[in-house]
Design an enzyme around this catalytic site. Structure first.
Site, PDB file in Angstrom:
ATOM      1  N   CYS A 121       0.817  -1.221   0.000  1.00  0.00           N
ATOM      2  CA  CYS A 121       0.000   0.000   0.000  1.00  0.00           C
ATOM      3  C   CYS A 121       0.850   1.271   0.000  1.00  0.00           C
ATOM      4  O   CYS A 121       0.307   2.376   0.022  1.00  0.00           O
ATOM      5  CB  CYS A 121      -0.923   0.011   1.219  1.00  0.00           C
ATOM      6  SG  CYS A 121      -2.288  -1.133   1.054  1.00  0.00           S
ATOM      7  N   GLY A 122       2.165   1.135  -0.001  1.00  0.00           N
ATOM      8  CA  GLY A 122       3.014   2.330   0.013  1.00  0.00           C
ATOM      9  C   GLY A 122       3.914   2.395   1.241  1.00  0.00           C
ATOM     10  O   GLY A 122       4.364   3.478   1.637  1.00  0.00           O
ATOM     11  N   THR A 123       4.195   1.228   1.820  1.00  0.00           N
ATOM     12  CA  THR A 123       5.031   1.147   3.025  1.00  0.00           C
ATOM     13  C   THR A 123       6.407   1.798   2.810  1.00  0.00           C
ATOM     14  O   THR A 123       6.860   2.599   3.636  1.00  0.00           O
ATOM     15  CB  THR A 123       5.267  -0.338   3.396  1.00  0.00           C
ATOM     16  OG1 THR A 123       4.078  -1.074   3.137  1.00  0.00           O
ATOM     17  CG2 THR A 123       5.718  -0.485   4.829  1.00  0.00           C
TER      18      THR A 123
ATOM     19  N   TRP B 256       7.447   3.959   0.683  1.00  0.00           N
ATOM     20  CA  TRP B 256       7.338   5.409   0.508  1.00  0.00           C
ATOM     21  C   TRP B 256       7.108   6.105   1.853  1.00  0.00           C
ATOM     22  O   TRP B 256       7.783   7.071   2.201  1.00  0.00           O
ATOM     23  CB  TRP B 256       6.186   5.688  -0.456  1.00  0.00           C
ATOM     24  CG  TRP B 256       6.084   7.085  -0.983  1.00  0.00           C
ATOM     25  CD1 TRP B 256       7.052   8.053  -0.939  1.00  0.00           C
ATOM     26  CD2 TRP B 256       4.958   7.651  -1.660  1.00  0.00           C
ATOM     27  NE1 TRP B 256       6.582   9.197  -1.552  1.00  0.00           N
ATOM     28  CE2 TRP B 256       5.306   8.968  -1.998  1.00  0.00           C
ATOM     29  CE3 TRP B 256       3.690   7.164  -2.010  1.00  0.00           C
ATOM     30  CZ2 TRP B 256       4.427   9.818  -2.679  1.00  0.00           C
ATOM     31  CZ3 TRP B 256       2.821   8.009  -2.694  1.00  0.00           C
ATOM     32  CH2 TRP B 256       3.183   9.318  -3.015  1.00  0.00           C
TER      33      TRP B 256
ATOM     34  N   HIS C 214       3.295  -4.666   9.533  1.00  0.00           N
ATOM     35  CA  HIS C 214       2.157  -5.013   8.676  1.00  0.00           C
ATOM     36  C   HIS C 214       1.045  -5.645   9.517  1.00  0.00           C
ATOM     37  O   HIS C 214       0.010  -6.021   8.993  1.00  0.00           O
ATOM     38  CB  HIS C 214       2.556  -6.045   7.617  1.00  0.00           C
ATOM     39  CG  HIS C 214       3.353  -5.501   6.469  1.00  0.00           C
ATOM     40  ND1 HIS C 214       3.123  -4.276   5.901  1.00  0.00           N
ATOM     41  CD2 HIS C 214       4.379  -6.046   5.755  1.00  0.00           C
ATOM     42  CE1 HIS C 214       3.973  -4.093   4.893  1.00  0.00           C
ATOM     43  NE2 HIS C 214       4.749  -5.141   4.798  1.00  0.00           N
TER      44      HIS C 214
ATOM     45  N   ARG D 244       8.167  -0.876  -8.370  1.00  0.00           N
ATOM     46  CA  ARG D 244       7.711  -1.453  -9.637  1.00  0.00           C
ATOM     47  C   ARG D 244       7.319  -0.320 -10.564  1.00  0.00           C
ATOM     48  O   ARG D 244       8.118   0.133 -11.352  1.00  0.00           O
ATOM     49  CB  ARG D 244       6.563  -2.447  -9.393  1.00  0.00           C
ATOM     50  CG  ARG D 244       6.256  -3.333 -10.592  1.00  0.00           C
ATOM     51  CD  ARG D 244       5.112  -4.292 -10.279  1.00  0.00           C
ATOM     52  NE  ARG D 244       3.884  -3.569  -9.956  1.00  0.00           N
ATOM     53  CZ  ARG D 244       2.947  -3.232 -10.834  1.00  0.00           C
ATOM     54  NH1 ARG D 244       3.075  -3.581 -12.095  1.00  0.00           N
ATOM     55  NH2 ARG D 244       1.865  -2.557 -10.458  1.00  0.00           N
TER      56      ARG D 244
ATOM     57  N   GLY E 249       4.780   2.338  -9.248  1.00  0.00           N
ATOM     58  CA  GLY E 249       4.460   3.469  -8.383  1.00  0.00           C
ATOM     59  C   GLY E 249       3.397   4.384  -8.963  1.00  0.00           C
ATOM     60  O   GLY E 249       3.463   5.602  -8.812  1.00  0.00           O
TER      61      GLY E 249
END
Ligand code: A3P
Length: 324
Positions: A69-71, A73, A135, A290, A292
């Site tokens: 989910c954007g970890t 980032w 997570h 990948r 984004g």
């Protein structure tokens, strides 16, 4: 201590043989259902050990996410925000840890550190706060955080993109002796919630409800919104973390600089993220980058899959007022 370690191991061994299990496709050959969510064997050991041993401090800042989910980032942004005073000169900027470390190395996952060690070293680079990540869903974490004022930063993402991202990730990090899983089959697993840390929807709802009840404890971000209005949300994030940008910083371009440092293009092109490996997981750092983009699922999902995923999202989220 040894006795406690053995008892944790025994509990998870006993559990493994007594709780529901399903075939899995990523790192372990099965996932196990424990307190309504699904975990690989190592993560199950991690969740049990974390529940027994982790006590959050008031000053802890915990990045909590469902995988993909954007970890990466959010870890980078949080790290860059709270440590920015160390790296605000031309020379120190050249030594920024994000330039030579994958974000996952700078913020330990409770899931992995507690799986390996019941009393892990959680000292972080950051001086005033421990910046941690997980997570794990909220429910198993609650006992560890309830007596503290620690803050949680959650990022949610359109489940269709999350699912597609997850499917690619599995293909890349799959242990070679495990079978490949088709998109159709994985979609069924994902929709049923029978997937690592699943269900995705229950995971998000847990943190969403707490963010409504205790907005000063949980910041609930959305990947799509962060992509659309990064400045606005990073300013919000910094404020929430307790490291607000000053007016001088905002007018001096510090927010933009920080966003650039953590951008997909910048991070994914660094040597460490192109060719480095995460030692703990033996995973190439490049697997976390990948495309984004928002909406990439249209290139992979059939209309029927899209309809099914959207229907579940509506059913599971609407009652709680959660819109993506
Ligand atoms: P895609 O597979 O859709 O490209 P996580 O970090 O939770 O594992 O999520 C990985 C997803 O976030 C991948 O999505 C990855 O490309 C994207 N991503 C990684 N770093 C990013 C960044 N700095 N900005 C935006 N997206 C990023």
């Amino acid at each position: 201590e040894e006795a406690d370690r053995k008892s944790t191991q025994k509990t998870s061994r006993d559990l493994l043989s007594s709780i529901p299990k399903q075939k899995a496709w990523m790192r372990s050959d099965h996932i196990y259902q424990y307190q309504n969510f699904w975990y690989g064997a190592a993560e199950l050991q991690g969740v049990i050990s974390m529940q027994r041993n982790f006590k959050a401090l008031d000053t802890d800042l915990i990045v909590a996410t469902y995988p993909k989910c954007g970890t990466t980032w959010l870890k980078a942004l949080s790290f860059a925000i709270i440590n920015r005073y160390h790296f605000n000169t031309a020379t120190s900027k050249q030594h920024h840890p994000l330039l030579t470390n994958n974000p996952h190395l700078l913020l330990p996952f409770l899931d992995h550190v507690y799986s390996a060690d019941r009393n892990p070293d959680l000292t972080c680079f950051s001086v005033n706060n421990r910046l941690l990540a997980t997570h794990f869903p909220l429910a198993p974490l609650l006992e560890s955080i309830k007596d503290s004022n620690c803050k949680l930063i959650y990022i949610c993402r359109d489940p269709k993109d999350t699912f597609v991202s997850f499917w690619h990730f599995i293909a890349k990090i799959r242990t070679k002796n495990l079978e490949n899983i088709s998109l159709e089959e994985f979609c069924k697993q994902f929709c049923d919630g029978v997937v690592e840390y699943g269900s995705f929807w229950d995971h998000a709802v847990g943190y969403w409800k707490m963010s409504l009840q205790f907005p000063e404890r949980v910041l609930f971000l959305k990947y799509e919104e962060l992509k659309k209005e990064p400045n606005l949300h990073v300013i919000k994030l910094a404020e929430f973390l307790g490291y607000p940008f000053s007016a001088e910083e905002e007018s001096g371009g510090v927010v933009e600089e920080l966003l650039e440092l953590c951008s997909f293009d910048h991070l994914s092109n660094l040597e460490v993220n192109k060719n480095g490996k995460l030692p703990s997981l033996e995973i190439g750092c490049n697997t976390f980058f990948r495309r984004g983009e928002v909406g990439d699922h249209v290139n992979y999902l059939t209309p029927a899959m899209i309809e099914r995923l959207d229907k579940i999202t509506e059913e599971k989220f609407l009652g709680y007022g959660l819109k993506l």
